[in-house]
Design an enzyme around this catalytic site. Structure first.
Site: not given
Ligand code: GH3
Ligand code: MG
Ligand code: MG
Length: 360
Positions: A240, A283
């Protein structure tokens, strides 16, 4: 009949001239009367026969017209299996002249190979004797030199009153149906192929073009079961990206997408062809290492972590780090239970400060 009438007239004339005894005359007159009666009867019979002949001709014309009105080629054979009738549709279908074939058996058709002639003739005779029916699909050379696909049907029969044997056959052209069937089959094949492609595409993630989590149920289970037979183990890695939300927030969603694509490439480079890489969530990426052990699994996880740190760079040259949970898939435990454990390991890695691996 006219001769008989003429003879009677002559007799009557002669009688008039004769001068004989009355008895003889009387006897002759009786004979003449009998003859006249006989002639009357014969005349009636003749009229009846003429009527019958007229009706028979009418019937024959009626049945011939009916047979010629049929769109399908029809033929008939006599008890010796000689052709005795072809309807007009038959003549047109094969562009043939009936005179060339009438009163001939299939055995005498020189253009057919001798073994076929013998076979068909034997079949004809058998059908005629037994009254059986025969039905099969056949390719014919047609009038326009093309081949026609047709259903060939023939049946032996015997008339009830005169016990006359014969055979009737019909040919039903199914060239259109055959080509439609072939066309349909081609389209079904194309559809099946398209369907397979769609199913394959449905397993892929639209952004990174690696597997999405739909494969977990079917593909992963299958691969794991196959690998369980080997002495080495299967390992689950859950990676992650750290603080990924900030990437989006600071550089925009498209930059976030780019990083995700780069990370997928990095994963592919760090794993072997046979390992399975899945975009598990936004992610989060699940890597299933087949035929691995604890050390090799940790090495792969460490390689991924290092590569991310070195290569996953933002415009300000800061790197994006990754936290990874690692666990062994235990024989027959089921994918869900293994996922739960690897998720806990990942959680622990985050708790421990991120940019590290934790093995459970
Ligand atoms: P942590 O270190 O705890 O994992 O923090 P984090 O910010 O990585 O985790 P969090 O779950 O708070 O946020 C994940 C982010 O990933 C939020 C979301 O907008 C982003 N994300 C998810 N899928 C996609 C995608 O397909 N494209 C983009 N650009 N961002 C994405
Ligand atoms: Mg993350
Ligand atoms: Mg995550």
């Amino acid at each position: 009949m006219d001769n008989l009438k003429r003879s009677i007239k002559q007799l009557e004339n002669l009688i008039g001239k004769l001068d004989r005894n009355l008895d003889a005359n009387y006897h002759i007159l009786e004979l003449i009367e009998d003859c006249k009666k006989e002639i009357g009867k014969k005349e009636e019979e003749l009229v009846e026969l003429k009527d019958q002949l007229k009706n028979a001709r009418k019937d024959k014309e009626f049945y011939l017209t009916a047979l010629n009105s049929l769109p399908n080629p029809i033929f008939m054979k006599n008890s010796r299996a000689e052709f005795i009738f072809f309807n007009e549709a038959y003549q047109e279908y094969f562009n043939m002249n009936p005179d060339d074939y009438l009163n001939r058996t299939v055995y005498s058709l020189e253009y057919l190979p001798i073994n076929e002639r013998e076979k068909y003739h034997r079949e004809d005779i058998e059908l005629i004797q037994s009254g059986r029916v025969k039905y099969h699909e056949k390719f014919f050379q047609l009038a326009d030199k093309n081949h026609g696909n047709a259903l060939y049907w023939s049946k032996g029969f015997m008339t009830e009153q005169t016990k006359t044997h014969g055979l009737i056959g019909e040919i039903v052209d199914i060239s259109i149906q055959t080509s439609l069937k072939n066309e349909l089959k081609k389209n079904i094949d194309k559809l099946e192929l398209a369907n397979q492609q769609i199913q394959e595409m449905a397993k892929l993630d639209y952004l990174t073009n690696i597997y999405n989590r739909r494969v977990l149920g079917e593909l992963v289970q299958k691969v794991i079961e196959k690998d369980e037979k080997k002495s080495l183990s299967v390992y689950f890695l859950l990676a992650d990206l750290d603080h990924f939300k900030l990437v989006n927030d600071n550089y925009g969603h498209s930059m976030g997408d780019k990083i995700l694509v780069n990370f997928s490439s990095l994963l592919k480079e760090s794993c072997r062809e046979k390992d399975i890489i899945i975009r598990y969530g936004g992610e989060e990426f699940l890597i299933i290492l087949l035929d691995a052990d604890r050390l090799s699994a940790m090495k792969v996880a460490e390689r991924i972590r290092c590569c991310a740190e070195k290569k996953l760079l933002l415009p300000n040259n800061c790197s994006i780090t990754v936290s990874i949970g690692v666990t062994e898939y235990k024989t027959a435990e089921g994918v869900d239970s293994c996922l739960y454990r690897v998720d806990s390991a990942l959680y622990q890695a985050k708790e421990n400060g991120r940019n590290q691996i934790v093995v459970y």
